[in-house]
Design a protein around this motif. Structure first.
Motif, PDB file in Angstrom:
ATOM      1  N   GLY A 195      -3.321   0.128 -59.530  1.00 29.24           N
ATOM      2  CA  GLY A 195      -3.136   1.149 -60.559  1.00 29.24           C
ATOM      3  C   GLY A 195      -3.644   2.470 -60.014  1.00 29.24           C
ATOM      4  O   GLY A 195      -3.965   2.581 -58.829  1.00 29.24           O
ATOM      5  N   ARG A 222       4.147  -0.553 -58.061  1.00 27.30           N
ATOM      6  CA  ARG A 222       2.775  -0.190 -57.706  1.00 27.30           C
ATOM      7  C   ARG A 222       2.492  -0.587 -56.252  1.00 27.30           C
ATOM      8  O   ARG A 222       1.836   0.139 -55.503  1.00 27.30           O
ATOM      9  N   ILE A 358       1.220  10.064 -57.958  1.00 28.50           N
ATOM     10  CA  ILE A 358       1.148   8.860 -58.800  1.00 28.50           C
ATOM     11  C   ILE A 358       1.701   9.096 -60.201  1.00 28.50           C
ATOM     12  O   ILE A 358       1.849   8.161 -60.976  1.00 28.50           O
ATOM     13  N   THR A 360       4.118   9.226 -62.964  1.00 30.58           N
ATOM     14  CA  THR A 360       5.477   8.730 -63.196  1.00 30.58           C
ATOM     15  C   THR A 360       6.047   9.263 -64.505  1.00 30.58           C
ATOM     16  O   THR A 360       7.250   9.272 -64.699  1.00 30.58           O
ATOM     17  N   LYS A 378       3.003  -1.688 -68.470  1.00 33.55           N
ATOM     18  CA  LYS A 378       3.600  -1.315 -67.182  1.00 33.55           C
ATOM     19  C   LYS A 378       5.122  -1.373 -67.287  1.00 33.55           C
ATOM     20  O   LYS A 378       5.811  -1.857 -66.384  1.00 33.55           O
ATOM     21  N   ILE A 383       3.132   4.272 -63.929  1.00 27.46           N
ATOM     22  CA  ILE A 383       1.882   4.204 -63.175  1.00 27.46           C
ATOM     23  C   ILE A 383       0.852   5.154 -63.776  1.00 27.46           C
ATOM     24  O   ILE A 383      -0.284   4.777 -64.033  1.00 27.46           O
ATOM     25  N   LYS A 384       1.264   6.386 -64.060  1.00 30.38           N
ATOM     26  CA  LYS A 384       0.319   7.332 -64.666  1.00 30.38           C
ATOM     27  C   LYS A 384       1.065   8.287 -65.597  1.00 30.38           C
ATOM     28  O   LYS A 384       2.077   8.865 -65.205  1.00 30.38           O
TER      29      LYS A 384
END
Ligand code: NAD
Ligand code: ZN
Ligand code: ZN
Lengths: 406, 253
Positions: A195, A222, A358, A360, A378, A383-384
């Protein structure tokens, strides 16, 4: 103003709440320009961190512009563009003086509560339950920040919000996780969890001189991202992680292992089911320590287990025999964000790391419930998530929280 | 730390303070609360579970409610004795000077309304304390020992409703850690130890009180402010405010 509010287990909603005010002369009010959702917020949402109360404003990764300062604030000025470290430092106590700001003696207004659970009270944290102070968080249009001079970090010109936002937490967290690995030349570092924290852990391990980094997760996107940072990867659903790590390290085992998963680790098998059932009580076992168990087992003799993953209470069946007999060292803690800021800002300025990679999902604050949902499960390659509290709300009323579900 | 300071304890020093029976009992009550909480939705359930969790954890760690609720320590003659310590990042002289001016005490001792110094060459003082259910208690005290930079002791004069005495010692902490403040208070509560037990159930637990007072002192002197969240914004209405207040020592909104 609009703010993301904890409305009970599994319910994050956007509500209109009163604007924050200066309550103490060392406070500053920040108009939040960007805020992000962290894996720790998931633990709060899911109810695994004790002492959340309906109505708490969440969010501890936020930055913005200072719009008001209290009469005793000297360094910070109205108009400053700042990031806000998630642990609160008083700047004066022995711990703050030593750079151990997440252990500040003075910033938690509810130390008694923390002492009941943990013996001694660590620092107050923004938007992170009443046990760490009950401070309103920064997933909001404005936030009250405290001890402004000791905490607010002025962003150098020429860096965008997205470049510096993760200095509030996950970049320093990954970095401290790697620093805790005590990396020596030739070291192989294994990172459980790819993560945001794991990914910054991987990047930081390389910055600190790791020879190889092996990332373990189950989501292809990931693992793909981990590879793009230079890591080799293992999908724990497809492989026997212990055996493969052993083989990949010539039978030695990784020199250090990071648990970047924390208390909601996923596991198969009987032990996994037992933990999951006990954890639903929030009482018999509050934490599911699968990644930690695996990390201890995988680590080579005399190696180091670094635990940026968050734990809140009690966990069962930690392989202490392995830990003791292999002579391991464990290092952990909420991140002492402040001590890393100059150094990590330097990496960003010199282009040695691009934290924005990172991200997304870029969403509005009104879309926070959706953001929480996709980040938790997810979905959609999430991811973020970065939220913009001032973006056009797209002509809709605040999104209601999705109904409670597993 | 000398050992004889603690010899008035009436039970052996051990991390497991509660008796086996006590542990089983509180463990069982805890488990019961958890079971109950699983059937209660919402706030009540959470609170029951939290209470249950603390009891179970306490039972597991050998710290029963005996210590937490009724563990009033008695001296030989039925007085209550409380000893607490904190380390503050200032020099012993500064701390001594601050404390020696007794009029500063209400700034961090929550239960004190005022202290006025006067009479007896500055050795005497008049104390007004908040008592349960909104009343006050007053008494006169005199200083019985005064070693600059090291130690101050005082005791109430004849006729006090709650006869009491106190002492504070300032000891250099090792390295750069500042100064240890060791406080010891002895008093004879109205109603004896039973009165004290009732008082602490009403939230006037002297152990906790002193601990909180010392922390306020530390924060006042190290930072200049006691941190608070009182008055901050939240999405809370009605009953939820009470729950947050419970966690936040009745301060939050
Ligand atoms: N120490 C700190 O100061 C600090 C700061 C921020 C976050 N954290 C913690 O770091 C942890 C990770 O945060 P994040 O934002 O990256 O969250 P995240 O949920 O995005 O990442 C967790 C990852 O772990 C993976 N995972 C789950 N079970 C696993 C297992 N058994 N083995 C290997 N991987 C597994 C998941 O698939 C996921 O990709 C959380 O516990 C969070 O609370 C700690
Ligand atoms: Zn975080
Ligand atoms: Zn501090």
């Amino acid at each position: 103003m609009k703010a993301v509010v904890w409305q009970g287990v599994n319910r994050m909603g956007v509500e209109t709440v009163p604007d924050p005010q200066i309550l103490q002369p060392t406070d500053a009010i920040v108009r939040v320009t960007k805020t992000a959702i962290c894996g720790s917020d998931l633990h709060l949402m899911d109810g695994y961190v004790p002492s959340m109360v309906h109505g708490d404003i969440v969010g501890h990764e936020f930055m913005g512009e200072v719009v008001e300062v209290g009469p005793e604030v000297r360094k910070v000025k109205v108009g400053d563009r700042v990031i806000v470290p998630f642990p609160i430092a008083c700047g004066k106590c022995w711990f703050c003086q030593k750079g151990l700001t997440s252990l500040c003696d003075n910033s938690n207004p509810n130390p008694g509560l923390a002492e009941k659970f943990w013996g001694y009270s660590p620092a107050g944290l923004y938007g992170y339950s009443h046990i760490t102070g009950g401070y309103a968080g920064g997933q909001a249009q404005f936030a009250r920040t405290v001890y402004a001079d000791a905490n607010l970090y002025k962003v150098p010109d020429g860096l965008t919000d997205e470049q510096v936002l993760f200095l509030t937490d996950i970049f320093p967290t990954g970095f401290m996780g790697a620093e805790h690995c005590d990396i020596q030349g030739g070291d192989v570092v294994a990172v459980f969890g790819a993560g945001p924290v794991g990914l910054f852990g991987i990047a930081s391990a390389f910055l600190l001189g790791a020879e190889r980094v092996i990332a373990i997760d189950r989501f292809p996107e990931r693992l793909e991202m981990a590879r793009s940072y230079g890591a080799e990867t293992i999908n724990y659903e497809e492989e026997n992680v212990f055996e493969l790590l052993k083989e990949m390290t010539g039978g030695r085992g990784p020199d250090s292992v990071m648990d970047a998963v924390g208390l909601e680790a996923q596991a198969h098998g009987l032990l996994g089911v037992a933990d999951a059932v006990k954890q639903t009580t929030r009482v018999l076992e509050s934490d599911r320590p699968h990644a930690l168990r695996a990390a201890i087992m995988a680590c080579r003799k005399g190696g180091t287990v670094s635990v940026p993953g968050v734990y809140g209470g009690l966990a069962d069946k930690i392989p202490l025999g392995a830990f003791m007999n292999k002579g391991l060292t464990m290092k952990t803690g909420q991140t002492h964000v402040h001590r890393y800021l100059d150094r990590l800002t330097g990496y960003i300025q010199r282009g040695e790391i691009d934290p924005t990679r990172i991200i997304t999902h870029r969403l509005t604050l009104d879309e926070a419930p959706h953001a929480y949902h996709i980040f938790k499960h997810k979905h959609d390659g999430c991811i973020k998530c970065v939220l913009d509290p001032w973006a056009d709300p797209k002509d809709h009323e605040p999104t209601p929280a999705p109904q409670a579900q597993g | 730390m000398t050992t004889n300071q603690r010899e008035d304890r009436d039970r052996p020093e051990s991390p497991q303070n509660s008796s086996p029976t006590e542990r089983v009992l509180f463990g069982a009550i805890g488990a019961g609360l958890i079971a109950l909480s699983l059937r209660q939705r919402g706030t009540v359930g959470v609170l029951l579970a939290a209470g249950g969790a603390l009891l179970v954890a306490g039972a597991a760690m050998g710290q029963g409610l005996g210590e937490a609720v009724t563990g009033v320590r008695r001296t030989q003659d039925d007085q209550i004795k409380v000893e607490k310590a904190i380390t503050v990042g200032l020099g012993a002289d500064e701390l001594y000077t601050f404390w020696r001016d007794f009029e500063n005490l209400p700034r961090f001792m929550d239960h004190l309304e005022s202290v006025k110094v006067g009479g007896g060459d500055g050795q005497r003082s008049h104390w007004v304390a908040k008592a349960p259910v909104g009343t006050t208690v007053e008494w006169d005290a005199e200083i019985t020992a005064d070693e600059p930079g090291r130690r101050i002791a005082w005791r109430s004069l004849e006729g006090a409703t709650v006869p009491n005495e106190g002492a504070v010692e300032f000891r250099p902490a090792p390295g750069d850690r500042g100064t240890e403040i060791h406080v010891s208070l002895t008093y004879r509560p109205p109603g004896g130890t039973l009165g004290a037990t009732v008082a602490r159930l009403l939230g006037e637990d002297p152990n906790i009180q002193i601990e909180h007072d010392l922390r306020r002192l530390k924060r006042l002197l190290e930072v200049g402010h006691i941190p608070t969240t009182e008055g901050q914004s939240s999405g809370r209405k009605g009953a939820m405010k009470a729950e947050a207040k419970m966690y936040d020592n009745r301060r939050t909104s």
